[in-house]
Scaffold this motif. Structure first.
Motif, short mmCIF file in Angstrom:
data_model
loop_
_atom_site.label_atom_id
_atom_site.label_comp_id
_atom_site.label_asym_id
_atom_site.label_seq_id
_atom_site.Cartn_x
_atom_site.Cartn_y
_atom_site.Cartn_z
N ILE A 42 -2.06 13.41 58.18
CA ILE A 42 -1.59 12.62 59.34
C ILE A 42 -0.11 12.93 59.54
N GLY A 43 0.25 13.36 60.75
CA GLY A 43 1.60 13.87 60.97
C GLY A 43 2.49 12.96 61.80
N ALA A 44 3.79 13.09 61.57
CA ALA A 44 4.80 12.46 62.43
C ALA A 44 5.11 13.40 63.59
N SER A 49 0.62 13.27 65.40
CA SER A 49 1.11 12.11 66.15
C SER A 49 0.69 12.27 67.60
N GLU A 50 0.34 11.18 68.24
CA GLU A 50 -0.12 11.31 69.64
C GLU A 50 1.04 11.71 70.55
N VAL A 51 2.26 11.58 70.06
CA VAL A 51 3.44 11.97 70.86
C VAL A 51 3.56 13.51 70.94
N PRO A 70 6.82 1.67 56.96
CA PRO A 70 5.78 0.65 57.26
C PRO A 70 4.39 1.26 57.41
N THR A 71 4.28 2.40 58.09
CA THR A 71 2.97 3.05 58.21
C THR A 71 2.50 3.52 56.84
N GLY A 72 3.42 4.05 56.06
CA GLY A 72 3.07 4.51 54.71
C GLY A 72 2.48 3.40 53.87
N GLU A 85 4.99 11.07 52.58
CA GLU A 85 6.32 11.59 52.93
C GLU A 85 6.89 10.66 53.98
N LEU A 86 7.78 9.77 53.55
CA LEU A 86 8.18 8.69 54.45
C LEU A 86 9.66 8.78 54.84
N GLY A 87 10.19 7.70 55.32
CA GLY A 87 11.54 7.74 55.89
C GLY A 87 12.65 7.64 54.86
N VAL A 101 15.26 13.73 61.82
CA VAL A 101 14.85 14.41 60.59
C VAL A 101 14.84 13.36 59.48
N CYS A 102 13.72 13.31 58.75
CA CYS A 102 13.54 12.24 57.76
C CYS A 102 14.59 12.30 56.65
N SER A 103 14.98 13.51 56.27
CA SER A 103 15.90 13.65 55.13
C SER A 103 17.37 13.61 55.54
N GLU A 147 19.26 0.76 58.16
CA GLU A 147 17.97 1.11 58.77
C GLU A 147 17.96 2.54 59.30
N GLU A 148 16.79 3.14 59.24
CA GLU A 148 16.64 4.51 59.73
C GLU A 148 16.69 4.51 61.26
N VAL A 149 17.63 5.25 61.83
CA VAL A 149 17.80 5.26 63.29
C VAL A 149 16.93 6.35 63.91
P1 NDP Z 1 4.80 6.64 62.19
O1 NDP Z 1 4.82 6.08 60.85
O2 NDP Z 1 4.87 5.75 63.36
O3 NDP Z 1 3.45 7.50 62.38
C1 NDP Z 1 3.09 8.55 61.51
C2 NDP Z 1 1.65 8.93 61.76
O4 NDP Z 1 0.78 7.93 61.27
C3 NDP Z 1 1.32 9.09 63.23
O5 NDP Z 1 0.41 10.16 63.40
C4 NDP Z 1 0.68 7.77 63.55
O6 NDP Z 1 -0.13 7.83 64.67
C5 NDP Z 1 -0.11 7.52 62.29
N1 NDP Z 1 -0.47 6.14 62.07
C6 NDP Z 1 0.14 5.01 62.52
N2 NDP Z 1 -0.49 3.91 62.04
C7 NDP Z 1 -1.51 4.34 61.25
C8 NDP Z 1 -2.51 3.69 60.47
N3 NDP Z 1 -2.59 2.36 60.38
N4 NDP Z 1 -3.41 4.46 59.80
C9 NDP Z 1 -3.32 5.79 59.85
N5 NDP Z 1 -2.41 6.47 60.58
C10 NDP Z 1 -1.51 5.76 61.27
O7 NDP Z 1 5.95 7.74 62.21
P2 NDP Z 1 6.55 8.55 63.44
O8 NDP Z 1 5.49 9.42 64.01
O9 NDP Z 1 7.27 7.59 64.31
O10 NDP Z 1 7.59 9.51 62.68
C11 NDP Z 1 8.85 9.12 62.31
C12 NDP Z 1 8.87 8.69 60.84
O11 NDP Z 1 8.38 9.73 60.01
C13 NDP Z 1 10.25 8.40 60.34
O12 NDP Z 1 10.28 7.21 59.59
C14 NDP Z 1 10.58 9.57 59.44
O13 NDP Z 1 11.51 9.30 58.46
C15 NDP Z 1 9.25 9.92 58.91
N6 NDP Z 1 9.23 11.30 58.47
C16 NDP Z 1 9.19 11.58 57.12
C17 NDP Z 1 9.24 12.89 56.67
C18 NDP Z 1 9.14 13.21 55.23
O14 NDP Z 1 8.70 14.30 54.89
N7 NDP Z 1 9.51 12.35 54.30
C19 NDP Z 1 9.35 14.00 57.60
C20 NDP Z 1 9.34 13.60 58.98
C21 NDP Z 1 9.30 12.29 59.38
P3 NDP Z 1 0.52 7.56 66.14
O15 NDP Z 1 1.93 8.00 66.13
O16 NDP Z 1 -0.33 8.38 67.00
O17 NDP Z 1 0.41 6.08 66.29
#
Ligand code: NDP
Length: 484
Positions: free
Chosen positions: A148-150, A177-179, A230-232, A249-251, A282-284, A380-382
């Motif tokens: 699942i991608g960002a 990501s749907e975006v 939060p999604t993580g 891989e989160l924020g 960029v997350c990092s 907070e992550e901007v």
């Molecule tokens: P989100 O957490 O909003 O979404 C990430 C993905 O998870 C999207 O595809 C989203 O779908 C999906 N998703 C959302 N809710 C659920 C759920 N309940 N179950 C399963 N999948 C779900 O992140 P963003 O797309 O906004 O990306 C930005 C974030 O990603 C930042 O916090 C950034 O730090 C982090 N990031 C971390 C990296 C790393 O390697 N550590 C690298 C790049 C970014 P949809 O968007 O379609 O709702």
């Protein structure tokens, strides 16, 4: 400008459409124009993707690693051959300037395919002698993995997740990501052309609910998410129900610590790369820039000059250095953080407003000084081009303050004193660190976070453990010694 793919999804080796799914409009962030219209995957399509992956995976696991490697290498070559076309598509999908997408996004993805192709045939078990009897271990694939991608590095993320999964004999269902749904479809096309059997890499589009359905399906052995904390938390908890493996891989809110003795130009350049590349998405990123007081004024004045010389504009123009944010939602979020920073008393050094372009979600490269640890901007992550500069006196103070966060993704140190560099890095709670460099993430190096920033590692040899599992086999060489 249009970037309409053949269909919304790629399942079992072919494009698939089902207009019953909710509409996803793909917006070019530099203009706000709709460049493609896709549909979310329906439950029937999600089931088809998982069924295809399950069916294909067994045969793939039984394929010689060198053959798997050959296909991945061919796909890497195809990505490089089509570099310009893919860079332009990535720019349309994300708004990032072609200056970046030509060198960072797909090229890093191709590196991952090549790297894991090289590793695939080297993955072996061990033999453990027991004085006659012995144990041998096998490193086996996990099965069907969900990626699942960002939206910030959509194609790189698809490659970083699928390359190790496929190299070590797994299948993958990927939800972008749907975006930014376009790049992963291209990757699926390329894999098939490179000879990957149908069903091993499937792309289904959708919002969080589609991701949620994938994560809880009993056929899924592993979930790798790149996203926010939060999604993580949600995805990790859902995966735990089924005792699934995870990579998270989160924020982050990573510290970049600059000591008085650092090279000024290098430190300024790194701080800019750590906050303005990809418009700060960029997350990092090193978004808490701790600058030692002796160098602070020189640092800020040089930073202001260089930030104000940055070229914002049409991302498809070769000269453009910074593009827009990915969406209107992200724009509103970032402008909210800028307003809060002003209200909370941070000193605006430069930027702080939307860029004066007629269209798109552009924000000026922004620097705040005199930021304190309690301000929202420091906590907070901007995820936008907003740098927070904090100042400090001593090494101990910098380390303590740098660690005072729930995040632990990355950290950087700039100093000419090599013993100090290693001493400080040794005490920082972060999974990915740099000394006199920032945000370089070669696929050879493990990448990932500590604390709330994640679980597991992508890339490097570390990824082998996260896409395989160990089977240990005891071999009895003598009579069975039964006491009954
Ligand atoms: P989100 O957490 O909003 O979404 C990430 C993905 O998870 C999207 O595809 C989203 O779908 C999906 N998703 C959302 N809710 C659920 C759920 N309940 N179950 C399963 N999948 C779900 O992140 P963003 O797309 O906004 O990306 C930005 C974030 O990603 C930042 O916090 C950034 O730090 C982090 N990031 C971390 C990296 C790393 O390697 N550590 C690298 C790049 C970014 P949809 O968007 O379609 O709702």
């Amino acid at each position: 400008m249009k970037a309409q793919p053949t269909a919304s999804h790629f399942i079992d080796g072919a494009y698939v459409e089902d207009t019953a799914g909710a509409v996803i409009d793909v917006i070019y962030p530099a203009t706000g124009a709709v460049i493609a219209r896709l549909h979310e995957a329906t439950p029937a399509l999600i089931d088809r993707a998982l069924a295809a992956a399950t069916r294909a995976q067994g045969q793939w696991a039984a394929t010689r690693p060198v053959e798997r490697a050959r296909i991945l290498r061919r796909a890497a070559d195809m990505i490089r051959d089509r570099g310009e076309e893919l860079a332009q598509l990535e720019t349309l999908d994300t708004g990032k300037p072609v200056q970046e997408t030509r060198v960072a996004d797909w090229p890093s993805g191709a590196d991952a395919l090549e790297y894991f192709a090289g590793l695939a045939p080297t993955v072996t078990g061990e033999t453990i002698p027991l004085g006659g009897d012995f144990v041998y271990t096998l490193r086996e694939p996990l099965g069907v993995c969900v990626g699942i991608g960002a939206w910030n590095y959509p194609s790189q993320i698809a490659c970083w997740k699928s390359a190790p999964a496929l190299a070590f004999g797994n299948a993958m269902v990927f939800k972008p990501s749907e975006v930014t749904p376009l790049g992963a479809l291209k990757l699926a096309e390329i894999y098939i052309e490179a000879g990957l059997p149908a069903g091993l890499f499937n792309v289904v589009q959708g919002r969080g609910a589609v991701g949620g359905a994938l994560v809880t399906d009993p056929r899924v052995a592993k979930v790798s998410l790149t996203g926010s904390v939060p999604t993580g938390r949600k995805v990790y908890a859902a995966a735990a129900e089924g005792m699934r493996h995870v990579t998270m891989e989160l924020g982050g809110k990573s510290p970049l610590i600059i000591f008085d003795d650092a090279s000024l130009e290098d430190a300024v350049g790194a701080a800019m790369m750590a906050n303005f590349y990809s418009a700060g998405q960029v997350c990092s990123n090193g978004t808490r820039v701790f600058v030692q007081k002796g160098i602070k004024d020189a640092f800020l004045s040089r930073l202001k000059v260089r930030a104000e010389a940055m070229v914002l504009g049409d991302p498809l123009d070769d000269a453009t250095q910074m593009g827009p944010l990915v969406s209107d939602v992200q724009l509103a979020k970032v402008m909210g953080y800028i307003d809060t920073a002003k209200t909370e008393g941070a000193r605006l050094v430069t930027g702080g407003a939307r860029a004066a372009l007629n269209t798109g979600y552009f924000v000026q490269p922004t620097v705040f000084a005199d930021v304190t640890d309690d301000m929202t901007l420091a906590r907070e992550e901007v995820f936008g081009p907003v740098m927070a500069v904090l100042d400090f006196d001593t090494e101990e103070e910098a380390i303590t303050r740098a660690n005072a966060t729930e995040f632990g993704l990355a950290a950087g140190v700039f100093t000419a004193d090599i013993t100090r560099a290693h001493r400080v890095i040794g005490q920082l709670q972060a999974g990915t660190c740099w000394i006199n460099a920032y945000n370089l993430t070669p696929v050879e190096a493990p990448f990932g976070g500590m604390k709330a920033s994640g679980v597991g590692r992508e890339n490097g040899h570390a990824a082998v453990q996260h896409y395989t599992q160990v089977k240990s086999v005891y071999v009895g060489m003598g009579p069975v010694d039964a006491p009954y």
